[in-house]
Design a protein around this motif. Structure first.
Motif, PDB file in Angstrom:
ATOM      1  N   THR A  65       0.862  -1.174   0.000  1.00  0.00           N
ATOM      2  CA  THR A  65       0.000   0.000   0.000  1.00  0.00           C
ATOM      3  C   THR A  65       0.898   1.224   0.000  1.00  0.00           C
ATOM      4  N   THR A  66       0.300   2.389  -0.123  1.00  0.00           N
ATOM      5  CA  THR A  66       1.105   3.620  -0.128  1.00  0.00           C
ATOM      6  C   THR A  66       1.699   3.896   1.247  1.00  0.00           C
ATOM      7  N   ARG A  67       1.123   3.314   2.301  1.00  0.00           N
ATOM      8  CA  ARG A  67       1.574   3.633   3.659  1.00  0.00           C
ATOM      9  C   ARG A  67       2.414   2.538   4.300  1.00  0.00           C
ATOM     10  N   GLN A  68       2.168   1.286   3.934  1.00  0.00           N
ATOM     11  CA  GLN A  68       2.886   0.218   4.609  1.00  0.00           C
ATOM     12  C   GLN A  68       3.022  -1.012   3.720  1.00  0.00           C
ATOM     13  N   LEU A  69       3.840  -1.924   4.188  1.00  0.00           N
ATOM     14  CA  LEU A  69       4.066  -3.178   3.500  1.00  0.00           C
ATOM     15  C   LEU A  69       3.765  -4.301   4.487  1.00  0.00           C
ATOM     16  N   ARG A  70       2.979  -5.305   4.047  1.00  0.00           N
ATOM     17  CA  ARG A  70       2.583  -6.384   4.946  1.00  0.00           C
ATOM     18  C   ARG A  70       2.827  -7.732   4.282  1.00  0.00           C
ATOM     19  N   LEU A  71       3.345  -8.684   5.058  1.00  0.00           N
ATOM     20  CA  LEU A  71       3.548 -10.031   4.557  1.00  0.00           C
ATOM     21  C   LEU A  71       2.222 -10.771   4.472  1.00  0.00           C
ATOM     22  N   TYR A  92       9.528 -16.259   4.491  1.00  0.00           N
ATOM     23  CA  TYR A  92      10.540 -15.449   5.173  1.00  0.00           C
ATOM     24  C   TYR A  92      11.123 -16.199   6.370  1.00  0.00           C
ATOM     25  N   ARG A  93      10.247 -16.827   7.156  1.00  0.00           N
ATOM     26  CA  ARG A  93      10.729 -17.547   8.342  1.00  0.00           C
ATOM     27  C   ARG A  93      11.622 -18.720   7.961  1.00  0.00           C
ATOM     28  N   ASP A  94      11.388 -19.296   6.795  1.00  0.00           N
ATOM     29  CA  ASP A  94      12.189 -20.447   6.366  1.00  0.00           C
ATOM     30  C   ASP A  94      13.550 -20.051   5.807  1.00  0.00           C
TER      31      ASP A  94
END
Length: 296
Positions: free
Chosen positions: A51-57, A65-67
């Motif tokens: 989004t323009t405000r944030q990035l979410r997994l 990512y955890r792997d």
């Protein structure tokens, strides 16, 4: 499948967004975005919600990512250590330093390094506030450590001890009795650093004294701002002698309480806790030691 795309994905997550990751890695933001998009296409799933405000997994992104984040970080570390074994000074050296130190002591060293090693680039950030340790993947963070304890994962090397003095404008001191003891400073307006709580002094015969900064006239982590305030006659300034040498030579400031020497500003180089120091870092610190000894 390109493993650089996996690394780009992890770097974006680690830095909290494409812009911050691009700045830290010295890569175009568009390149990182393309890497993540390519990875999502190859895996057939969306990894990040943008989004323009944030990035979410996404759930799939979080699982990936955890792997892979830790193994990739270890691979990057091994690559850095492998480069450190070579004699070639190359890549990008990222340095952060307090303004009072960086503005007057790093320029000559950086220029010498760049002249001698054409395959190297140098990024130097001079900060007025406390530097966040390795937030932007710095190779070296210079700190006074007066108000910060370095974590156990950081290697600490002391590189400088800078003489400090007390200075004030002649207009501020006119008509006042010259202070003879640090306690006399309580009758004068003081200009304090952003986190200064006390000033320590050493006098003749090893005598020691200190004053608490309960209510300074000005408080700022910006050394240049405090210097200008002192020249304007606002208060008494504690600062490194090299930083205000020109103002003293021009008669804009004069020393105060010369019988008592303020505690020096001790500058430390904080390095990530690697087994091997990269050649670019090692050579930079060697040149800095030469500069400190006046032999550069």
């Amino acid at each position: 499948m390109n493993w650089d795309d996996f690394d780009a994905f992890c770097q974006v997550v680690d830095h909290g967004g494409f812009t911050a990751a691009a700045r830290a890695l010295d890569r175009p933001k568009s390149s990182l975005s393309a890497s993540v998009s390519r990875l999502e296409s190859e895996l057939g799933t969306r990894l990040l919600e943008r989004t323009t405000r944030q990035l979410r997994l996404t759930d799939a992104g979080d699982s990936l990512y955890r792997d892979i984040a830790r193994p990739l970080a270890q691979l990057r570390e091994r690559a850095v250590e492998a480069l450190a074994q070579g004699a070639t000074v190359q890549g990008t050296l990222r340095v952060a330093a307090p303004y009072e130190f960086g503005a007057h002591h790093l320029a000559a060293v950086a220029c010498r390094l760049l002249r001698d090693h054409p395959q190297l680039k140098v990024h130097i950030d001079v900060e007025h506030a406390r530097v966040a340790l390795f937030e932007r993947q710095y190779d070296i963070v210079f700190s006074s450590l007066e108000h910060t304890v370095a974590p156990a994962t950081v290697v600490t090397k002391r590189v400088y001890s800078l003489e400090r003095g007390l200075f004030a404008a002649p207009s501020l001191l006119a008509g006042r009795a010259a202070p003879a003891h640090p306690d006399d400073l309580e009758a004068l307006p003081l200009l304090a650093g952003g986190e200064d709580q006390r000033w320590g002094f050493r006098g003749a015969g090893g005598a020691e004294a200190d004053i608490e900064l309960r209510n300074p006239r000005m408080r700022s982590g910006n050394a240049e701002l405090r210097l200008k305030a002192a020249i304007a006659g606002i208060g008494v300034l504690r600062i490194t002698s090299t930083f205000c040498a020109q103002a003293v030579a021009q008669g804009l400031l004069q020393p105060v309480l010369q019988a008592w020497t303020p505690e020096p500003l001790k500058i430390y180089a904080l390095l990530p806790g690697r087994k091997l120091v990269p050649a670019k870092v090692r050579v930079f610190l060697e040149l800095l030691e030469q500069e400190a000894a006046g032999s550069l």
